[in-house]
Scaffold this active site. Structure first.
Site, PDB file in Angstrom:
ATOM      1  N   GLU A 263       0.828  -1.219   0.000  1.00  0.00           N
ATOM      2  CA  GLU A 263       0.000   0.000   0.000  1.00  0.00           C
ATOM      3  C   GLU A 263       0.860   1.266   0.000  1.00  0.00           C
ATOM      4  O   GLU A 263       0.497   2.252  -0.635  1.00  0.00           O
ATOM      5  CB  GLU A 263      -0.950  -0.002   1.197  1.00  0.00           C
ATOM      6  CG  GLU A 263      -1.899  -1.191   1.225  1.00  0.00           C
ATOM      7  CD  GLU A 263      -2.657  -1.395  -0.071  1.00  0.00           C
ATOM      8  OE1 GLU A 263      -2.844  -0.421  -0.829  1.00  0.00           O
ATOM      9  OE2 GLU A 263      -3.062  -2.546  -0.338  1.00  0.00           O
ATOM     10  N   HIS A 266       1.899   1.809  -3.493  1.00  0.00           N
ATOM     11  CA  HIS A 266       0.867   2.513  -4.269  1.00  0.00           C
ATOM     12  C   HIS A 266       0.928   4.011  -4.028  1.00  0.00           C
ATOM     13  O   HIS A 266       0.771   4.824  -4.928  1.00  0.00           O
ATOM     14  CB  HIS A 266      -0.523   2.018  -3.870  1.00  0.00           C
ATOM     15  CG  HIS A 266      -0.921   0.732  -4.526  1.00  0.00           C
ATOM     16  ND1 HIS A 266      -0.624   0.425  -5.829  1.00  0.00           N
ATOM     17  CD2 HIS A 266      -1.631  -0.318  -4.047  1.00  0.00           C
ATOM     18  CE1 HIS A 266      -1.124  -0.768  -6.125  1.00  0.00           C
ATOM     19  NE2 HIS A 266      -1.727  -1.238  -5.063  1.00  0.00           N
ATOM     20  N   CYS A 297      10.059  -7.057  -6.957  1.00  0.00           N
ATOM     21  CA  CYS A 297      10.827  -7.606  -8.083  1.00  0.00           C
ATOM     22  C   CYS A 297      11.829  -6.547  -8.576  1.00  0.00           C
ATOM     23  O   CYS A 297      11.803  -5.400  -8.120  1.00  0.00           O
ATOM     24  CB  CYS A 297       9.856  -8.012  -9.189  1.00  0.00           C
ATOM     25  SG  CYS A 297       9.221  -6.606 -10.105  1.00  0.00           S
TER      26      CYS A 297
END
Ligand SMILES: [Zn+2]
Ligand SMILES: [Zn+2]
Length: 355
Positions: A263, A266, A297
């Site tokens: 979150e 984001h 990643c």
């Protein structure tokens, strides 16, 4: 439909917010049905990407990642029925696109990740909260702090229909007969208390949350306002009426760290990751979230390096120490390997520059 400023789908609807089908459906069928929330999120309003173009973009991005940087990661396979990517078509966000889209960046005076406890926490839950603060500092390499706990529900809002709803009898769990509206918490509680030095301000509660039309949500965030609210209650076995097993405490902490890095990611402008198995993957259920790794990643990590000017060596060293301290053995081992590979990536890049 104009884009909504709330990223409902994810925080909420996506990943964490697995939503259970409406109470009505559950009643009719007599079982609890998990279904995907209908997203009102901005990304879902985008036209469906052409599958061939989607694949081409994935291949293009993979070709930019050197083998040492990709080692230890798994390319995201085609989704299975019911998984997030089988449900929503999100355009890939490569690094270049991120650079154009990211709006929230830490500044000299506004760089702290502030966690705001809402309501009571027992001793175990307080420890999870403390660990989340340490994790935020390690993962994002920014200062973090826990604010003084705020009474919840706030004074005068105990019976406010916009904040609280009673769960229908027959759907209540032991000890949980009411839920709190995450939209109302963002609008009426968090936005007006946003600390001046907070780059993001995250309300954390042990109360169950909902938004209109959904049975519950794990959380809800607003990108542009830099506030979010997350419930940890469903991460613990007691909520589900289950006995404690070995490893449940590590699992609860892992979930809490995952919601935090996803979150907060984001809020720093990262969209869902479609390239690798990654903590920024979208998710339709707690099971799908549990199957995702806790780490970012190579594509998502480089977004943080650019957006936060993050020192990767220091980041992995701090994360390795955090995981070891908290008994998160798999992540500790993964991070140690990753750090060694990362040093090779740095050496390769330095050699290229000298050529
Ligand atoms: Zn998300
Ligand atoms: Zn990723």
């Amino acid at each position: 439909m104009p884009p909504s400023p709330l990223e409902r789908k994810h925080s909420f609807k996506d990943r964490i917010l697995t939503c259970v089908a409406g109470f009505g459906a559950a009643l009719v069928l007599g079982v609890v049905i998990f279904s995907v929330a209908k997203s009102r999120g901005e990304e879902n309003a985008a036209p469906l990407p052409d599958p061939a173009a989607f694949q081409k973009e994935k291949e293009r991005v993979y070709a930019t990642i050197v083998p040492d940087d990709e080692a230890g990661f798994v390319r995201k396979p085609s989704p299975k029925a019911g998984e997030w990517l089988a449900t929503y078509n999100e355009p890939p966000q490569a690094l270049e696109k991120y650079k154009q889209q990211a709006k929230v960046k830490p500044t000299k005076d506004r760089r702290t990740i502030v966690l705001q406890p809402l309501g009571a926490f027992n001793d175990e839950q307080k420890k999870v909260l403390e660990a989340m603060k340490d994790y935020a500092e390690a993962f994002f390499q920014l200062p973090a702090r826990i604010e003084e706990p705020m009474a919840f529900p706030p004074k005068g809002m105990e019976e406010d229909d916009a904040l609280v709803r009673m769960i229908p009898i027959g759907h209540r769990r032991a000890g949980y007969d009411r839920q709190y509206n995450a939209d109302t918490i963002l609008e009426k509680v968090l936005k007006k208390n946003l600390p001046k030095d907070a780059v993001v301000y995250l309300g954390i509660t042990m109360q169950d949350l909902y938004v209109e039309q959904l049975n519950y949500v794990f959380g809800l965030g607003s990108f542009d306002k830099r506030v979010g609210v997350y419930s940890l209650v469903r991460y613990f076995p007691e909520f589900w009426g289950n006995e404690r097993k070995d490893g449940d405490d590590v699992l609860a902490l892992t979930r809490a760290c995952k919601v935090l890095n996803h979150e907060t990611g984001h809020m720093f402008g990262l969209k869902h990751c479609i390239f690798y198995k990654c903590s920024m993957n979208g998710s339709n259920s707690l099971a799908e979230t549990d199957a995702e790794p806790l780490h970012y990643c190579p594509v998502c990590h480089r977004k943080l390096m650019w957006g936060l000017e993050l020192d990767t060596v220091k980041c992995y060293e701090d994360l390795g120490a955090f995981y070891a301290q908290h008994g998160m053995k798999e992540e500790a081992a993964w991070t140690k390997d990753r750090l060694e590979r990362w040093k090779k990536v740095l050496a390769t890049e330095a050699a290229k520059k000298d050529e």
